[in-house]
Write an enzyme that holds these catalytic residues in place. Sequence first.
Site, PDB file in Angstrom:
ATOM      1  CB  CYS A  72       3.027   6.548  -4.197  1.00 25.61           C
ATOM      2  SG  CYS A  72       2.317   6.052  -2.610  1.00 25.61           S
ATOM      3  CB  CYS A 184      -0.001  -0.873  -3.949  1.00 26.04           C
ATOM      4  SG  CYS A 184       1.525  -0.439  -3.079  1.00 26.04           S
TER       5      CYS A 184
END
Length: 265
Positions: A72, A184
């Site tokens: 992440c 992302c």
Amino acid sequence: MTKKIAFFDSGIGGLTVLHTALQQFPEESYIYYADTLHVPYGTKPADEVRRYIFACVEAIIREQVDAIVIACNTATSLAVNDLRSMYDIPIIGMEPAVKPAVEMNRENGKRVLVFATALTLSQTKYNELVSRVDDEHRVDSLALPELVEWCEQLEFDPVKITAYFRSKLAGLDLEQYGTVVMGCTHYPFYTAMLRKVLPDHIRIVDGSAGTVSHLSQRLELGAQQQAGNTEQVQAGTVSFFSSSGRTEDHNKMRVALQYLSDNVL
């Protein structure tokens, strides 16, 4: 000896990185942990998200893993340095693939467009990365928060998603760009749909390959097999965990990972 490797994300986005690892090192044993109680991270205050990350990683450590991939970008920018000081196993972070994207366009003079969450784009770590590699000031950034929400809902309707991309990109002259960075880990679920919207000359990159390469170097993945070690205890398995502990969340992770397998990135 088979390694036990954990991948952590706020939701299912980090499965794109796990998918890359499974393709390259199917002989290892994997854990995937999602903070399903608090997804998404990218719209929450930084201090709040740090608390969630620390609690989740503490739970992962109890599974006696050999390494943790913080799959992440937002969690990496907020907490990876602190986590490395807290634990003595390799903790591999993610960062948007800005550096390779800039290098790809150094000769053609094209610009780079980074898609990421608003929280990632606001962090010092990201801005320092851009400042360090973007010496010709060609990097632009765009937050796409809706993609995280839709991904968590397993929303993969190509009509809806391509219309969204067209709307978000409408104000840009895409002929100026040479590369789009998926900053992302949720976003690569939509790479094929984005490809239909972008001009053919624009390349799409993400950080999964570089992250898995770093992981393999730290753990010397594959070296044991090359040396003749054929131990396969629990090899090739993926175990799913979440902060909620809900079966439906674990089932959603399985469905999403299968989606990636059926729609090769």
